[in-house]
Write a protein that holds these residues in place. Structure first.
Motif, short mmCIF file in Angstrom:
data_model
loop_
_atom_site.label_atom_id
_atom_site.label_comp_id
_atom_site.label_asym_id
_atom_site.label_seq_id
_atom_site.Cartn_x
_atom_site.Cartn_y
_atom_site.Cartn_z
N UNK A 144 -40.33 -17.24 29.24
CA UNK A 144 -41.78 -17.11 29.14
C UNK A 144 -42.22 -16.70 27.74
N UNK A 145 -41.25 -16.35 26.88
CA UNK A 145 -41.55 -15.99 25.50
C UNK A 145 -41.30 -17.21 24.60
N UNK A 146 -42.29 -17.57 23.79
CA UNK A 146 -42.14 -18.67 22.83
C UNK A 146 -42.19 -18.08 21.43
N UNK A 147 -41.08 -18.16 20.71
CA UNK A 147 -41.04 -17.67 19.33
C UNK A 147 -41.69 -18.70 18.42
N UNK A 148 -42.81 -18.33 17.81
CA UNK A 148 -43.56 -19.28 16.98
C UNK A 148 -43.24 -19.14 15.50
N UNK A 182 -46.06 -16.75 26.40
CA UNK A 182 -46.36 -15.62 25.53
C UNK A 182 -45.79 -15.92 24.15
N UNK A 183 -46.63 -15.88 23.14
CA UNK A 183 -46.17 -16.21 21.79
C UNK A 183 -45.67 -14.97 21.07
N UNK A 184 -44.62 -15.15 20.24
CA UNK A 184 -43.99 -14.01 19.58
C UNK A 184 -43.59 -14.37 18.15
N UNK A 185 -43.62 -13.36 17.28
CA UNK A 185 -43.08 -13.45 15.93
C UNK A 185 -41.98 -12.40 15.81
N UNK A 186 -40.83 -12.79 15.25
CA UNK A 186 -39.70 -11.88 15.07
C UNK A 186 -39.63 -11.46 13.61
N UNK A 187 -39.52 -10.15 13.37
CA UNK A 187 -39.52 -9.64 12.00
C UNK A 187 -38.28 -8.78 11.79
#
Length: 263
Positions: A27-31, A2-7
């Motif tokens: 399972x989370x991939x920070x892109x 699961x791809x994620x962006x952190x803001x």
């Protein structure tokens, strides 16, 4: 994955959340990460993440301003903030979940479970929407589509653009006329039954081909098919050779009909 962006306007907060996800929610991939609404918007448009972990209170523009800038957001949202008073507003914006700083590990794990459930439901809704559309608007073969669900998204692919399918254990790779390949976590036999009415032939245990794109049969070993859009030889299983040839070669009666049609 699961791809994620952190803001978050504080880079240290992005780093801390990234570390927690990396350690406890693999399972989370920070892109990518962003420290402003404008930066986040650009990254979301370019990278198309599955989920955005979004701080609410930021200078100039806040997290709600980011969401308002998207007419139809196609990503899940998890608000991450130090202010509990934003909870009701977050719910009104249909956030997937709401995390308070400092982040509790168990709450973070529960949030990730919700993200996974949400993405599965989203894929199922797309498949259902496609089915209902087909039932309401019957289409000719050239317009029929199949829903192919990858880890990232569900692709609605026209059947006549599928050149061939190849299996590897419980995975099936779809090779398309545009050169794109989609890897689906389902065995080939599920698609054999589904696609055979549309001119697809199971020539081998590991191969299903669209006979529209078969160029020739090579008489080597038990036989091979040469296909458009690829130089790879597709093997024919010995026990399937006669059936494959019968499916591909026009029989005499049909040839006679065709001959009379052109006289």
């Amino acid at each position: 994955m699961i791809t994620a962006i952190l803001v978050d306007d504080e880079p240290i907060n992005n780093s801390n959340l990234n570390a927690l996800l990396s350690k406890h929610c693999k399972e989370i991939k920070v892109i990518d990460t962003a420290t402003s609404v404008d930066e986040a918007r650009s990254q979301i448009l370019a990278l198309k993440p599955d989920v955005v972990f979004l701080d609410i209170e930021m200078p100039d523009k806040n997290g709600f301003d980011l969401l308002k800038s998207f007419q139809n957001p196609d990503f899940a949202v998890v608000f991450v903030t130090a202010y509990d008073s934003y909870g009701i507003a977050a719910v009104k914006f249909s956030a997937l979940d709401y995390l308070l700083k400092p982040i509790n590990i168990e709450e973070l794990k529960n949030t990730v479970k919700k993200i996974k459930q949400s993405l599965v439901a989203k894929k199922q809704h797309l498949k259902l929407d496609n089915l209902l559309h087909l039932l309401a608007h019957p289409q000719p073969y050239e317009d029929q589509k199949i829903a192919l669900a990858t880890q990232k998204e569900t692709h609605l692919v026209p059947i006549n653009e599928i050149v061939r399918c190849e299996s590897s254990n419980n995975y099936t790779t779809f090779f398309l006329t545009n050169g794109i390949a989609h890897v689906i976590s389902k065995p080939l036999y599920e698609y054999d039954e589904m696609l055979s009415p549309y001119g697809f032939i199971r020539c081998h245990q590991s191969h299903l081909v669209n006979k529209t794109y078969v160029l020739s049969i090579l008489n080597e070993d038990s036989g091979y098919l040469m296909m458009s859009f690829t130089s790879k030889k597709i093997p024919i299983a010995k026990q399937r050779k006669a059936q494959v040839k019968e499916s591909l070669i026009v029989n005499k009666s049909k040839a006679g009909d065709i001959h009379r049609h052109f006289l």
